[in-house]
Design a protein around this motif. Sequence first.
Motif, PDB file in Angstrom:
ATOM      1  N   GLU A   8       0.838  -1.210   0.000  1.00  0.00           N
ATOM      2  CA  GLU A   8       0.000   0.000   0.000  1.00  0.00           C
ATOM      3  C   GLU A   8       0.869   1.255   0.000  1.00  0.00           C
ATOM      4  O   GLU A   8       0.582   2.214  -0.730  1.00  0.00           O
ATOM      5  N   ALA A   9       1.905   1.245   0.804  1.00  0.00           N
ATOM      6  CA  ALA A   9       2.809   2.397   0.872  1.00  0.00           C
ATOM      7  C   ALA A   9       3.471   2.624  -0.484  1.00  0.00           C
ATOM      8  O   ALA A   9       3.563   3.766  -0.966  1.00  0.00           O
ATOM      9  N   ARG A  10       3.924   1.555  -1.088  1.00  0.00           N
ATOM     10  CA  ARG A  10       4.588   1.659  -2.391  1.00  0.00           C
ATOM     11  C   ARG A  10       3.645   2.275  -3.422  1.00  0.00           C
ATOM     12  O   ARG A  10       4.013   3.186  -4.152  1.00  0.00           O
ATOM     13  N   ALA A  11       2.419   1.802  -3.463  1.00  0.00           N
ATOM     14  CA  ALA A  11       1.450   2.316  -4.431  1.00  0.00           C
ATOM     15  C   ALA A  11       1.182   3.807  -4.209  1.00  0.00           C
ATOM     16  O   ALA A  11       1.143   4.589  -5.170  1.00  0.00           O
ATOM     17  N   LEU A  86      12.528   4.640   3.455  1.00  0.00           N
ATOM     18  CA  LEU A  86      11.282   4.145   2.866  1.00  0.00           C
ATOM     19  C   LEU A  86      11.580   3.124   1.775  1.00  0.00           C
ATOM     20  O   LEU A  86      10.959   2.058   1.724  1.00  0.00           O
ATOM     21  N   ILE A  87      12.536   3.439   0.929  1.00  0.00           N
ATOM     22  CA  ILE A  87      12.902   2.533  -0.165  1.00  0.00           C
ATOM     23  C   ILE A  87      13.397   1.199   0.381  1.00  0.00           C
ATOM     24  O   ILE A  87      13.019   0.135  -0.127  1.00  0.00           O
ATOM     25  N   GLU A  88      14.210   1.237   1.418  1.00  0.00           N
ATOM     26  CA  GLU A  88      14.712  -0.003   2.025  1.00  0.00           C
ATOM     27  C   GLU A  88      13.571  -0.844   2.593  1.00  0.00           C
ATOM     28  O   GLU A  88      13.621  -2.064   2.576  1.00  0.00           O
ATOM     29  N   TRP A  89      12.517  -0.182   3.072  1.00  0.00           N
ATOM     30  CA  TRP A  89      11.411  -0.895   3.702  1.00  0.00           C
ATOM     31  C   TRP A  89      10.454  -1.526   2.694  1.00  0.00           C
ATOM     32  O   TRP A  89       9.998  -2.652   2.876  1.00  0.00           O
ATOM     33  N   CYS A  90      10.139  -0.824   1.612  1.00  0.00           N
ATOM     34  CA  CYS A  90       9.028  -1.322   0.792  1.00  0.00           C
ATOM     35  C   CYS A  90       9.247  -1.305  -0.719  1.00  0.00           C
ATOM     36  O   CYS A  90       8.297  -1.499  -1.471  1.00  0.00           O
ATOM     37  N   ASP A  91      10.464  -1.109  -1.179  1.00  0.00           N
ATOM     38  CA  ASP A  91      10.662  -0.939  -2.622  1.00  0.00           C
ATOM     39  C   ASP A  91      11.025  -2.237  -3.327  1.00  0.00           C
ATOM     40  O   ASP A  91      12.160  -2.447  -3.736  1.00  0.00           O
ATOM     41  N   GLU A  92      10.018  -3.085  -3.509  1.00  0.00           N
ATOM     42  CA  GLU A  92      10.221  -4.280  -4.320  1.00  0.00           C
ATOM     43  C   GLU A  92      10.354  -3.853  -5.772  1.00  0.00           C
ATOM     44  O   GLU A  92       9.705  -2.926  -6.220  1.00  0.00           O
ATOM     45  N   ASN A  93      11.195  -4.538  -6.512  1.00  0.00           N
ATOM     46  CA  ASN A  93      11.389  -4.292  -7.941  1.00  0.00           C
ATOM     47  C   ASN A  93      11.899  -2.888  -8.270  1.00  0.00           C
ATOM     48  O   ASN A  93      11.788  -2.440  -9.399  1.00  0.00           O
TER      49      ASN A  93
END
Length: 163
Positions: A8-11, A86-93
């Motif tokens: 959700e955060a990523r989106a 933030l990127i380390e936490w939720c940045d898949e792909n």
Amino acid sequence: MPSITPDEARARIVDVIGDSVYQALGLKEALEDERRALEAQDIDALNAIVDSKTSCVQELQRLDQQRSDLCRQWGFEDGPHQMTALIEWCDENQLISSRWEQLMVIAAEGSALNMTNGAIIRLRQQQIDASLSVLRGGSPAAGTYNRQGGDAGDHQSRSLAEA
């Protein structure tokens, strides 16, 4: 830990950054238009561009505040490392990082364009000042100080009305 899922955060953050990229491209285009108008000395075009630049800057500021607020809500402290965390936490792909990098590149290009436009404006101002100096009876190449550190201007200058 944030109360939102990484997906959700990523989106949400990708949407905000995407809108920021769009506005940054608009600002970059306005800066390119501004340069052409400065080179052509087109005052009407410059006046129209000011509104466009102002709108883009205001929207970019709003979007950056929204991005920062979201990150803070999710537990990521303000500062230069907020997006890294933030990127380390939720940045898949690497979706967030690639969009963020795109935004940073466009921002750097816009900054360079803005600096160039500022240099053109300063050069035009110097040309106007030199012309006014001649009209007032001074030297067009007079600098601020002479070799002895004194005023290099012509103390015998005339007012513009006398020129």
